[in-house]
Design a protein around this motif. Structure first.
Motif: not given
Length: 367
Positions: A126-135, A179-191
């Motif tokens: 499995v290649i996780s594309y653009d968004r990372l599958v967690m755990n 529900t999108d791990n990328n959104a969590r990362l964008f948020k962390a960077g922005a904050r």
């Protein structure tokens, strides 16, 4: 009576069969790259179509690169339309149809671990594309430095407000799908940037499904709470949510519009930037992302390791350090549209400058 009942039961069975076929139809995968052969089937599973990039860029770029590298390969394609259960059914269909590699951009970064587990049962990488599958036991991850994306957006907004101060007020912050791990990362960077800027946040939202309509309603709520004159800038996590926020402000008669961020360099966003309605977007050069995914998928389909130098680092997904290919995002404003998305051929001037945008393009000296 028995004959009638037999005919009735037969009709019922036929109706049930037809309904079953109709219900399952949406979960099939579409073969797109020629006749293929056993052992050469690559599944591309994309998450949604509200973000224009997936159908207009990711899919065709990926398919063309696979065909160029591997004429005998077949791409099995499906888009989940933001439905995690549907994506799981599409993955199951791809595996049933003989996919030997899954390229998965998850709807839900957490629940997609079940898709990875099912693929592993079939010994399918499995290649996780653009968004990372967690755990999950993901084999490879291809994306951008997503915390950097959030920092780029926020820093561009902060710099603009410092250079062109507006009356006292606060920011509206519109994040992506929870529900999108990328959104969590964008948020962390922005904050990390906004928190150190001294600017006040007057309203902050997560946007389910990255829906522009929901972002528009959130912006309407912020306008009601803060007033038209109380908003000095809008951090929007992508171009769809930016478009929703701008639509709400235009409908409320906000003029001039405050600076608004975005991401993905969608055509509508580039047009808004040229016209002065949206301040910036983040250009993630999708061609190298999609083509790297295709190159890696073809190697795995042929039972080979990735080409030397293709993997550039590792990212932890909660279970393991995943071999990763991380690309560099670029901030795009009106000043560098020509040097970025146009120079790369991502959008052509005639696409950007169509219709009502001809005069704006002339003012911006594009082309």
């Amino acid at each position: 009576m028995d004959a009638c009942r037999g005919r009735f039961e037969g009709h019922v069975a036929l109706v049930v069969l037809l309904l079953s076929v109709s219900a399952c139809k949406r979960d099939t995968v579409e073969g797109t790259a020629g006749p293929g052969s056993p052992g050469r089937r690559i599944a591309l599973l994309l998450p949604e179509s509200k973000t224009a990039r997936y159908e207009s860029h990711d899919r065709p770029l990926f398919e063309r690169k696979v065909k160029a590298l591997c004429p005998e390969c077949e791409v099995l394609y499906a888009n989940a339309d933001q439905d995690a259960a549907r994506q799981q059914a599409q993955a199951e269909a791809a595996l049933t149809n003989g996919a030997t590699v899954l390229v998965l951009d998850p709807v839900d970064s957490a629940s997609a671990s079940a898709i990875v587990a099912r693929a592993k049962q079939s010994r399918v990488p499995v290649i996780s594309y653009d968004r990372l599958v967690m755990n999950a036991d993901v084999d490879y991850y291809i994306s951008f430095d997503n915390e950097k994306v959030g920092r780029l957006q926020a820093q561009a907004l902060v710099d603009r407000l410092r250079a062109d101060p507006r009356p006292q007020g606060a920011l509206v912050v519109i994040h992506g799908a929870p529900t999108d791990n990328n959104a969590r990362l964008f948020k962390a960077g922005a904050r990390s940037v906004l928190g150190a800027s001294g600017l006040r946040v007057g309203a902050e939202y997560d946007t389910p499904d990255w829906s522009p309509d929901k972002a528009q309603r959130q912006m309407e709520q912020a306008l009601t709470a803060m007033g038209k004159a109380g908003i000095v800038g809008v951090y929007a996590a992508n171009d769809g949510t930016a478009g929703g926020a701008i639509a709400a402000m235009k409908a409320a008669g906000v003029a001039p519009l405050p600076p608004v961020t975005g991401q993905d360099a969608e055509l509508a966003a580039i047009q808004r930037i040229v016209a002065g309605e949206q301040y910036m977007t983040v250009y993630k050069a999708i061609r190298p992302e999609a083509e790297a995914a295709a190159e890696l998928a073809v190697a795995l389909a042929r039972g080979r390791p990735p080409a030397p130098g293709l993997v550039t680092g590792k990212v932890n997904n909660g279970r393991k350090d995943v071999d990763s290919i991380l690309l560099t995002p670029v901030a795009v404003t009106r000043e560098n549209v020509k040097d970025t998305v146009v120079a790369d051929g991502f959008w052509k001037p005639e696409q950007i400058c169509a219709g009502a945008y001809q005069q704006a393009c002339a003012t911006a000296r594009l082309p």
